[in-house]
Design a protein around this motif. Structure first.
Motif, short mmCIF file in Angstrom:
data_model
loop_
_atom_site.label_atom_id
_atom_site.label_comp_id
_atom_site.label_asym_id
_atom_site.label_seq_id
_atom_site.Cartn_x
_atom_site.Cartn_y
_atom_site.Cartn_z
N LEU A 49 0.84 -1.16 0.03
CA LEU A 49 -0.04 0.22 0.12
C LEU A 49 1.00 1.15 0.00
CD1 LEU A 49 -3.03 1.02 0.25
CD2 LEU A 49 -2.66 0.87 2.85
N PRO A 50 0.88 2.07 -1.12
CA PRO A 50 1.67 3.15 -1.10
C PRO A 50 1.25 4.35 -0.30
CG PRO A 50 0.48 3.13 -3.33
CD PRO A 50 -0.06 1.93 -2.36
N PHE A 51 0.99 4.15 1.09
CA PHE A 51 0.57 5.14 1.96
C PHE A 51 1.47 5.03 3.15
CE2 PHE A 51 -2.42 6.27 5.57
CZ PHE A 51 -2.49 7.55 5.18
N PHE A 52 1.93 6.24 3.71
CA PHE A 52 2.64 6.38 5.00
C PHE A 52 1.80 6.68 5.90
CE2 PHE A 52 7.02 7.69 6.19
CZ PHE A 52 7.27 7.41 7.43
N GLY A 53 1.21 5.49 6.69
CA GLY A 53 0.35 5.59 7.72
C GLY A 53 0.92 5.62 8.98
N SER A 54 -0.10 5.51 10.05
CA SER A 54 0.52 5.76 11.26
C SER A 54 1.35 4.32 11.63
CB SER A 54 -0.64 5.76 12.47
OG SER A 54 -1.76 4.63 12.19
N SER A 55 0.96 3.04 11.24
CA SER A 55 1.93 1.83 11.63
C SER A 55 3.05 2.22 11.00
CB SER A 55 1.14 0.75 10.79
OG SER A 55 0.11 0.42 11.45
N MET A 56 3.34 2.71 9.75
CA MET A 56 4.54 2.87 8.96
C MET A 56 5.47 3.77 10.05
SD MET A 56 5.62 3.79 5.25
CE MET A 56 7.43 4.33 4.70
N LYS A 57 4.70 4.97 10.47
CA LYS A 57 5.38 6.07 11.30
C LYS A 57 5.81 5.35 12.50
CE LYS A 57 4.60 10.30 13.71
NZ LYS A 57 3.55 11.50 14.49
N GLU A 58 5.11 4.53 13.26
CA GLU A 58 5.32 3.93 14.50
C GLU A 58 6.46 3.05 14.32
OE1 GLU A 58 1.89 2.09 15.97
OE2 GLU A 58 0.86 3.90 16.21
N GLN A 59 6.44 2.31 13.22
CA GLN A 59 7.75 1.50 13.08
C GLN A 59 8.93 2.05 12.61
OE1 GLN A 59 7.64 -2.04 13.84
NE2 GLN A 59 5.87 -1.04 14.69
N ALA A 60 8.74 3.08 11.84
CA ALA A 60 9.89 3.87 11.59
C ALA A 60 10.73 4.59 12.71
CB ALA A 60 9.64 5.26 10.42
#
Length: 168
Positions: A49-60
């Motif tokens: 999914l080409p979206f930088f959502g909250s899960s990606m932010k948390e994992q980053a």
């Protein structure tokens, strides 16, 4: 396509490229998600999914914190965070192909500054993290060049072949 070069912008929470799934930045977000997963930071991430959502932010942020003060844990992925993200995979390919002196790590940093979807500045036919020239490699697609797992292995194979050719 206009010249992009390496890291004209950072990937930030809220970046949304779902309306352009074939675009460069959509592939960039997907590549960074795959690297977070590869590095063990997968919780809640939907890789395709080409979206930088909250899960990606948390994992980053979790990944940045795990680097023990080397990175600012802000969830933004730019040149430094990406360098750490792609390091593990590059080192694995160096080991697999017997490449010494961190040549693949140096190549990815020198050529693209670790931007998974970089376009060449001097030659816009150069694409991806190891700047594969698509004009001279017509069998390579943009998607392959923009996929760091594929491109880093291709780069490792080329370095190994170059070493064998030079017998050094």
């Amino acid at each position: 396509m206009t010249g992009r070069g390496a890291w004209p912008k950072f990937y930030r929470p809220g970046d949304d490229y779902r309306n352009d799934p074939q675009g460069r930045d959509a592939h960039g977000i997907k590549a960074l998600k795959r690297e977070l997963i590869y590095n063990g930071f997968a919780k809640g991430i939907v890789a395709d999914l080409p979206f930088f959502g909250s899960s990606m932010k948390e994992q980053a942020i979790a990944f940045q914190r795990a680097r023990l003060g080397s990175l600012t844990p802000d969830g933004v992925i730019g040149l430094l965070t990406a360098g750490f993200l792609f390091h593990k995979r590059a080192v694995w390919f160096e080991s697999r192909y017997g490449i010494k002196n961190n040549w693949l790590c140096k190549l990815k940093t020198y050529e693209s500054r670790n931007d998974p979807v970089a376009e060449g500045v001097v030659n816009p036919d150069d694409e991806g993290i190891v700047q594969i020239n698509l004009h001279f490699n017509p069998s390579v697609t943009y998607e392959q060049a923009w996929d760091p797992a594929w491109a880093l292995e291709n780069g490792a194979q080329r370095i190994k072949a170059g070493i064998a050719f030079c017998e050094d």
